[in-house]
Design an enzyme around this catalytic site. Structure first.
Site, short mmCIF file in Angstrom:
data_model
loop_
_atom_site.label_atom_id
_atom_site.label_comp_id
_atom_site.label_asym_id
_atom_site.label_seq_id
_atom_site.Cartn_x
_atom_site.Cartn_y
_atom_site.Cartn_z
N ASP A 178 -2.11 9.29 -8.25
CA ASP A 178 -2.71 9.06 -6.53
C ASP A 178 -1.18 9.15 -6.03
OD1 ASP A 178 -4.02 8.01 -4.47
OD2 ASP A 178 -3.18 6.08 -4.94
N LEU A 179 -1.25 9.15 -4.76
CA LEU A 179 0.21 9.27 -4.07
C LEU A 179 0.48 7.66 -3.46
CD1 LEU A 179 2.35 11.08 -2.76
CD2 LEU A 179 1.15 11.38 -0.79
N ASP A 180 -0.11 7.16 -2.56
CA ASP A 180 0.08 6.26 -1.85
C ASP A 180 0.04 4.87 -2.61
OD1 ASP A 180 0.36 4.09 0.13
OD2 ASP A 180 -1.53 4.43 1.04
N SER B 186 -4.95 12.82 -4.40
CA SER B 186 -4.82 12.04 -3.20
C SER B 186 -6.00 12.18 -2.13
CB SER B 186 -3.34 12.09 -2.63
OG SER B 186 -3.28 11.48 -1.42
N ALA B 187 -6.23 11.16 -1.48
CA ALA B 187 -7.16 11.25 -0.42
C ALA B 187 -6.24 11.66 0.97
CB ALA B 187 -7.78 9.96 -0.05
N THR C 192 3.11 3.99 1.09
CA THR C 192 3.16 4.41 2.57
C THR C 192 2.11 3.56 3.27
OG1 THR C 192 1.67 6.18 1.85
CG2 THR C 192 3.75 6.88 2.45
N LYS D 80 -12.62 9.31 -2.88
CA LYS D 80 -12.82 8.41 -3.81
C LYS D 80 -13.93 7.41 -3.28
CE LYS D 80 -8.08 9.34 -4.83
NZ LYS D 80 -6.66 8.94 -4.62
N LYS E 206 -7.23 1.24 1.25
CA LYS E 206 -6.51 1.86 0.24
C LYS E 206 -7.32 3.01 -0.44
CE LYS E 206 -2.91 -1.26 -1.17
NZ LYS E 206 -2.26 -2.00 -2.23
N GLU F 108 -3.59 5.04 -10.58
CA GLU F 108 -4.32 4.72 -9.40
C GLU F 108 -4.03 3.28 -9.13
OE1 GLU F 108 -5.98 4.97 -6.83
OE2 GLU F 108 -6.57 6.86 -6.73
N ASP F 109 -3.88 3.10 -7.94
CA ASP F 109 -3.54 1.62 -7.26
C ASP F 109 -4.70 1.17 -6.53
OD1 ASP F 109 -3.23 3.21 -4.91
OD2 ASP F 109 -2.40 1.53 -3.90
#
Ligand code: B16
Ligand code: MG
Length: 219
Positions: free
Chosen positions: A10-12, A115-116, A18, A146, A46, A170-171
């Site tokens: 995942d990115l953020d 990522s979303a 971010t 997601k 998130k 994933e966070d």
């Protein structure tokens, strides 16, 4: 346990933080509409897509907008968000991430992004991480957000790897659910009490090595 052949990130909240910029920009949107947005409310956004996030925020404020106005407000929010993201440098990559990805590369484990965000490539470029990813599945490619497994299934398919040989980092609760629905192993980045469906949870990559991942899953 099957061998780990691909890792999907995942990115953020995993590669870079971010969420603080999303919060500033969403709060500004809420303020423009005459209400406030708390940090706790922002937490619920998130991993949730931009337009779904907007719907949640409008429901919090009890505000109804036309479809056209929703698009306009979301575009203004995104411009503000990107302005904030442009302050970032490669030093904003979360601690240990670059080293962990270098370890994966050395071990010939494939690396993908799930990522979303529709801004994923711009952000990865900004922090000079674009070249690490063999595939990028982002908000521009997926049709189901997601917790639907689509984002990670597309990533594994791009990397020609089976779900059971893939690990997701994933966070977000919705992101962990997406990974598990895809039949993948899930490493939660954050707190165990929140990411209850993850196979293992670690606070971040600072003290997490490839050896720890292999020990957790290849026993
Ligand atoms: P954008 P991730 C998600 O990123 C964020 O967590 C979420 O807060 C945001 O609304 C979503 O991306 C869409 O982002 O507005 O840039 O398209 O955690 O899935 O990497
Ligand atoms: Mg995230």
């Amino acid at each position: 346990m099957p061998a780990i052949k691909a890792c999907l990130f995942d990115l953020d909240g995993v590669i870079v933080d971010t969420a603080r910029f999303h919060y500033i920009a969403w709060r500004q949107l809420a303020n423009d509409l005459g209400f406030d947005l708390s940090e706790e409310e922002n937490e619920k956004l998130k991993g949730i897509s931009r337009m779904e996030s907007l719907e949640i925020i409008l429901a919090i404020g009890g505000v109804e907008l036309s479809e056209e106005e929703k698009s306009e407000r979301a575009a203004v929010k995104n411009t503000r968000y990107l302005e904030l993201c442009m302050q970032m440098t490669p030093d904003d990559t979360l601690p240990g991430v670059r080293r962990f990805l270098d370890e994966l590369k050395s071990a010939s484990i494939k690396i993908g992004l799930g990522s979303a965000s529709k801004n994923a490539k711009v952000i990865l470029d900004r922090i000079d991480m674009l070249s690490y990813f063999e595939t990028i599945v982002d908000g521009n490619r997926v049709t189901k957000g997601k917790p639907d497994p689509q984002v990670f299934l597309m990533g594994a398919a791009d990397l020609q790897t089976l779900p059971e040989n893939s690990v997701v980092f994933e966070d977000a609760v919705a992101g962990v659910q997406s990974a598990k629905a895809a039949g993948m192993l899930a490493v939660g980045i954050g707190e165990k009490s929140v990411l209850t469906e993850a196979d293992i949870v670690v606070p971040g990559f600072r003290d997490f090595q490839l050896a720890d991942l292999l020990e957790a899953f290849e026993k």
